[in-house]
Design a protein around this motif. Structure first.
Motif, short mmCIF file in Angstrom:
data_model
loop_
_atom_site.label_atom_id
_atom_site.label_comp_id
_atom_site.label_asym_id
_atom_site.label_seq_id
_atom_site.Cartn_x
_atom_site.Cartn_y
_atom_site.Cartn_z
N ASP A 6 55.25 53.66 53.12
CA ASP A 6 55.02 54.62 52.05
C ASP A 6 54.21 54.04 50.89
N LYS A 7 54.27 52.72 50.70
CA LYS A 7 53.65 52.11 49.52
C LYS A 7 52.52 51.14 49.85
N TYR A 37 60.62 51.48 54.71
CA TYR A 37 60.17 52.59 53.87
C TYR A 37 59.02 52.17 52.96
N LEU A 38 59.17 51.02 52.30
CA LEU A 38 58.12 50.55 51.41
C LEU A 38 56.83 50.25 52.16
#
Length: 290
Positions: free
Chosen positions: A160-161, A156-157
């Motif tokens: 998304d980041k 996810y990181l």
């Protein structure tokens, strides 16, 4: 009550394994627009790789983990350049799917040639069993659940980041536009394949102490497909939730039978699709790659 909690713990752990495989499937669908039918074989390859490093090379701890990650990256690159790259411009996308089926068979044969055809046990990451009254659960299930969550958070990181993850998503949505602004689509696709192999391989490493090291670990792929459809085809949160639900349904079905667990799993899936065909989170329309 103790049995119910034990089944819940094991179901959540296996549900995270199914969720990891489902997310890997979705990443490739978004990146190249086709389904990878060798996903379960990549999981088995991860289990065999861990067994080879531990049993044949006598490695453990951090050195084994680092070498395993390096090997997974190499396997992902090889898988991409053999199954996708030669066929990337074909008008018949199904040819890539057929190629993944053949690749799965090749992976099985290579695993048996290198490590033998016999089923092999593998030591758990943390041996022993947690016992509290009537509640009994292997520590390995706890390890599987916690490490799987870390992997999913990492994915996810990344997407998304981190800029690299966003670039991969941009290339997956529109490779032509990504190339125009300087994002090399072929490199982002390669990165996606490497990440998928790492996710699947690590899942195989986690699940091998429970189900032993064998080529039939690839059958877990069917539960990953069920998770993806149940949660909503194309939805990453749906794939995770679907994986957890499939794991719990499979675990709770042992109240009634230990042989026909799949009947409960796929029976619930069919019932859900009759009531809500788009899945729990609804269907996301995936754009065809340019």
């Amino acid at each position: 009550m103790g049995m119910f909690l034990s089944l819940t713990g094991s179901g959540l752990a296996m549900g995270m394994i199914y969720a990891m495989l489902s997310v890997g499937l979705l990443l490739l669908i978004r990146a190249v627009g086709v389904t990878n039918y060798a996903q379960g074989d990549l999981l088995a390859l991860g289990a065999y790789t861990a067994f080879f490093l531990m049993d044949r090379l006598d490695l453990s701890g951090l050195p084994m983990i680092l070498l395993m990650i390096l090997l997974f990256a190499c396997f992902g690159a090889i898988f991409m350049f053999t199954c996708y790259y030669p066929l990337r411009k074909t008008k018949w996308k199904q040819s890539i799917m057929v190629c993944t089926i053949g690749a799965g068979m090749v992976i099985q044969e290579i695993c048996m040639i290198v490590c033998g055809s016999m089923v092999k046990p593998m030591d758990p990451i943390i041996p022993g069993t947690l016992t509290i009254g009537t509640f009994v659960l292997q520590y390995q299930y706890i390890v599987v659940f916690l490490l799987s969550i870390l992997v999913m958070v990492g994915v996810y990181l990344l997407f998304d980041k981190v800029y690299a993850g966003r670039a991969m998503q941009a290339a997956a949505q529109n490779s032509y536009a990504a190339n125009l602004i300087g994002i090399p689509a072929i490199l982002t696709t390669l990165g996606t394949y490497i990440i998928v192999m790492m996710i699947s391989g690590f899942a195989g490493y986690l699940v091998a102490p429970i189900f032993l090291v064998r080529t039939t670990l690839n059958t877990l792929q069917s539960k990953a497909f069920a998770s993806m459809v149940l949660g909503g085809f194309g939805s990453v949160p749906g794939a995770v939730l679907g994986g957890l639900l499939i794991g719990l349904i499979e675990a709770y079905s042992t109240y009634f039978t230990t042989v026909y667990k799949d009947v409960f799993v796929f029976g619930v899936l069919l019932l859900t699709l009759l009531i809500r065909p788009q899945g729990i989170f609804g269907e996301i329309q995936l754009k065809e790659k340019a």
